[in-house]
Design a protein around this motif. Structure first.
Motif, PDB file in Angstrom:
ATOM      1  N   UNK A   1       0.831  -1.198   0.000  1.00 53.41           N
ATOM      2  CA  UNK A   1       0.000   0.000   0.000  1.00 53.41           C
ATOM      3  C   UNK A   1       0.865   1.248   0.000  1.00 53.41           C
ATOM      4  N   UNK A   2       0.592   2.147  -0.917  1.00 53.99           N
ATOM      5  CA  UNK A   2       1.281   3.426  -0.909  1.00 53.99           C
ATOM      6  C   UNK A   2       0.557   4.334   0.083  1.00 53.99           C
ATOM      7  N   UNK A   3       1.305   4.985   0.946  1.00 60.64           N
ATOM      8  CA  UNK A   3       0.704   5.859   1.950  1.00 60.64           C
ATOM      9  C   UNK A   3       0.009   7.031   1.262  1.00 60.64           C
ATOM     10  N   UNK A   4      -1.187   7.330   1.723  1.00 64.41           N
ATOM     11  CA  UNK A   4      -1.942   8.427   1.130  1.00 64.41           C
ATOM     12  C   UNK A   4      -1.367   9.766   1.567  1.00 64.41           C
ATOM     13  N   UNK A   5      -1.137  10.627   0.597  1.00 64.87           N
ATOM     14  CA  UNK A   5      -0.613  11.962   0.868  1.00 64.87           C
ATOM     15  C   UNK A   5      -1.741  12.897   1.308  1.00 64.87           C
ATOM     16  N   UNK A   6      -2.911  12.745   0.680  1.00 68.40           N
ATOM     17  CA  UNK A   6      -4.070  13.581   0.981  1.00 68.40           C
ATOM     18  C   UNK A   6      -5.102  12.715   1.695  1.00 68.40           C
ATOM     19  N   UNK A   7      -5.583  13.194   2.826  1.00 66.74           N
ATOM     20  CA  UNK A   7      -6.510  12.411   3.649  1.00 66.74           C
ATOM     21  C   UNK A   7      -7.880  13.089   3.724  1.00 66.74           C
ATOM     22  N   UNK A   8      -8.917  12.273   3.827  1.00 63.21           N
ATOM     23  CA  UNK A   8     -10.268  12.784   4.052  1.00 63.21           C
ATOM     24  C   UNK A   8     -10.438  13.038   5.552  1.00 63.21           C
ATOM     25  N   UNK A   9     -11.521  13.706   5.922  1.00 62.32           N
ATOM     26  CA  UNK A   9     -11.825  13.938   7.333  1.00 62.32           C
ATOM     27  C   UNK A   9     -11.948  12.598   8.059  1.00 62.32           C
ATOM     28  N   UNK A  10     -12.580  11.621   7.428  1.00 60.87           N
ATOM     29  CA  UNK A  10     -12.741  10.305   8.051  1.00 60.87           C
ATOM     30  C   UNK A  10     -11.381   9.650   8.296  1.00 60.87           C
ATOM     31  N   UNK A  11     -10.467   9.770   7.344  1.00 68.15           N
ATOM     32  CA  UNK A  11      -9.138   9.188   7.507  1.00 68.15           C
ATOM     33  C   UNK A  11      -8.342   9.903   8.597  1.00 68.15           C
ATOM     34  N   UNK A  12      -8.473  11.225   8.663  1.00 73.46           N
ATOM     35  CA  UNK A  12      -7.800  11.994   9.719  1.00 73.46           C
ATOM     36  C   UNK A  12      -8.350  11.588  11.086  1.00 73.46           C
TER      37      UNK A  12
ATOM     38  N   UNK B   1     -10.266  22.954   1.244  1.00 73.16           N
ATOM     39  CA  UNK B   1     -11.495  22.445   0.640  1.00 73.16           C
ATOM     40  C   UNK B   1     -11.311  22.208  -0.845  1.00 73.16           C
ATOM     41  N   UNK B   2     -11.866  21.099  -1.296  1.00 73.82           N
ATOM     42  CA  UNK B   2     -12.012  20.831  -2.722  1.00 73.82           C
ATOM     43  C   UNK B   2     -13.517  20.727  -2.916  1.00 73.82           C
ATOM     44  N   UNK B   3     -14.087  21.745  -3.524  1.00 76.73           N
ATOM     45  CA  UNK B   3     -15.551  21.814  -3.595  1.00 76.73           C
ATOM     46  C   UNK B   3     -16.103  21.947  -2.181  1.00 76.73           C
ATOM     47  N   UNK B   4     -16.961  21.008  -1.794  1.00 77.86           N
ATOM     48  CA  UNK B   4     -17.541  21.032  -0.445  1.00 77.86           C
ATOM     49  C   UNK B   4     -16.787  20.132   0.526  1.00 77.86           C
ATOM     50  N   UNK B   5     -15.745  19.468   0.050  1.00 73.43           N
ATOM     51  CA  UNK B   5     -15.079  18.444   0.851  1.00 73.43           C
ATOM     52  C   UNK B   5     -13.731  18.917   1.390  1.00 73.43           C
ATOM     53  N   UNK B   6     -13.515  18.700   2.687  1.00 72.88           N
ATOM     54  CA  UNK B   6     -12.243  19.036   3.324  1.00 72.88           C
ATOM     55  C   UNK B   6     -11.232  17.928   3.087  1.00 72.88           C
TER      56      UNK B   6
END
Length: 62
Positions: free
Chosen positions: A2-13, A37-42
């Protein structure tokens, strides 16, 4: 591998910090966790989050 995710969602954080999604969302929205924010998503850059945690661990108030 698994490559570590650079950008995380609120749920992942939230999972990473072991706190609720609601609390995480409020912290990001209030600027207490660095995010954007990207659109409505943090989203949160993992490196920004690590730096933020390191500052908190050294007693800096953000």
């Amino acid at each position: 591998m698994d490559k570590e995710r650079e950008i995380m969602t609120v749920a992942q954080v939230a999972e990473y910090l072991q706190i609720s999604e609601v609390t995480t969302y409020k912290l990001v929205q209030d600027g207490r966790i660095p995010g954007f924010k990207i659109g409505r998503h943090w989203r949160v850059r993992k490196e920004d989050l690590r730096e933020h945690i390191a500052k908190l661990a050294h007693g800096e108030h953000l």
